[in-house]
Design an enzyme around this catalytic site. Structure first.
Site, PDB file in Angstrom:
ATOM      1  N   GLU A   1       1.213  -8.008   9.669  1.00  0.00           N
ATOM      2  CA  GLU A   1       1.136  -6.618   8.866  1.00  0.00           C
ATOM      3  C   GLU A   1       1.950  -6.094   7.575  1.00  0.00           C
ATOM      4  OE1 GLU A   1       0.234  -3.879  10.645  1.00  0.00           O
ATOM      5  OE2 GLU A   1      -0.168  -5.606  11.043  1.00  0.00           O
TER       6      GLU A   1
ATOM      7  N   PRO B 259       1.403  -1.152  -0.067  1.00  0.00           N
ATOM      8  CA  PRO B 259       0.838  -0.332  -0.268  1.00  0.00           C
ATOM      9  C   PRO B 259       1.152   0.950  -0.213  1.00  0.00           C
ATOM     10  CG  PRO B 259      -0.616  -1.529   1.823  1.00  0.00           C
ATOM     11  CD  PRO B 259       0.627  -2.285   0.660  1.00  0.00           C
TER      12      PRO B 259
ATOM     13  N   ASP C 251      -8.566   1.151 -25.464  1.00  0.00           N
ATOM     14  CA  ASP C 251      -8.313   1.364 -24.073  1.00  0.00           C
ATOM     15  C   ASP C 251      -9.037   2.271 -24.066  1.00  0.00           C
ATOM     16  OD1 ASP C 251      -8.384  -1.191 -23.984  1.00  0.00           O
ATOM     17  OD2 ASP C 251      -6.727  -1.699 -23.678  1.00  0.00           O
TER      18      ASP C 251
ATOM     19  N   ARG D  19      -1.305  -8.438 -21.575  1.00  0.00           N
ATOM     20  CA  ARG D  19      -2.419  -8.130 -22.750  1.00  0.00           C
ATOM     21  C   ARG D  19      -1.827  -7.637 -23.514  1.00  0.00           C
ATOM     22  NH1 ARG D  19      -6.032  -3.551 -22.322  1.00  0.00           N
ATOM     23  NH2 ARG D  19      -7.522  -4.841 -23.105  1.00  0.00           N
TER      24      ARG D  19
END
Length: 247
Positions: A115, A88, A167, A152
């Site tokens: 953690e 994160p 896209d 992709r």
């Protein structure tokens, strides 16, 4: 391109990559995917990969020794591969990152659990990525998402060479709307321009839709999108029209 994943749960990668486009890419040898169990590099009878944090606190922390040993071994198997940590605290992953990573010869994903990582593990990786400002139970799902986004873009993976070019985010803007048969569904009709066969008019309509959709839904993207002078003029026209619409 070779993808290696370092995880405590390699079984998680079996089903998602066994079907659809990436499943076919694996069958054709366009990509390789190897999910490795981190415990294979852990020492001792119990193959422990985590321990209590120094200084106290809740949760367990992933130990540096097995991660280091695993990365060293995988670098031997995939020379030149970039090591990616899922965390994160990393840079938010975007389409430009997917495009840059697709130019690598290989990627090694390090998926955390518990953690988090012992801080010293960060010195072992090349780049850290996050999917956004939220926390998951582990790095496996983000790794799957990134592998899909990168794979992709590789030659031959998508059926059409132009599929990725249209896209959302491919040119810095959101994608234009798509329609297929029937031309009229419960009173909702396909725009007439798409039925006209006039490819120049269709291209203009699609570009306008891209600009308008981006302006309404993600105006922040316009700050860095490579817009031409024609785009800028069209964008200003769209702004005026939207301002004149009744609230």
């Amino acid at each position: 391109m070779r993808f290696d994943v370092l995880t405590l749960f390699p079984v998680m990668f079996e089903s998602p990559f066994a079907v659809s486009i990436l499943g076919k890419a694996l069958e054709k040898g366009l990509i390789q995917l190897h999910a490795h169990n981190l415990r294979d590099w852990a020492a001792g009878r119990h193959k422990v990969t985590d321990d209590m944090p120094y200084g106290g606190g809740a949760g367990m922390v992933m130990k540096p020794e097995p991660v280091y040993a695993a990365i060293q071994a995988l670098r031997q198997q995939s020379p030149g591969a970039q090591v990616v940590m899922m965390t994160p605290q990393g840079k938010t992953f975007g389409q430009d990152d997917a495009r840059a990573l697709s130019a690598q010869s290989g990627l090694i994903f390090v998926c955390g659990r518990y953690e988090g990582f012992d801080e010293r593990i960060r010195s072992m990786v090349d780049v850290e990525y996050s999917l956004g400002d939220f926390v998951l139970t582990g790095g496996e799902l983000p790794a799957m998402v990134m592998i899909d986004a990168v794979a992709r873009l590789l030659p031959g993976v998508l059926g059409s060479s132009g599929s990725a070019e249209g896209d959302s985010y491919a040119d810095g803007l959101l994608e234009f709307p798509h329609y297929t048969r029937p031309a009229d569904f419960q009173g909702m009709r396909v725009p007439e321009v798409l039925l006209s066969g006039n490819h120049e008019a269709i291209a203009r309509w699609r570009r306008r839709q891209q600009l308008q959709r981006t302006l309404v839904r993600r105006p922040d993207l316009l700050e860095s999108a490579p817009l031409s002078s024609e785009d800028m003029a069209l964008l200003e026209s769209i702004r005026r029209e939207l301002a004149e619409e009744p609230a």
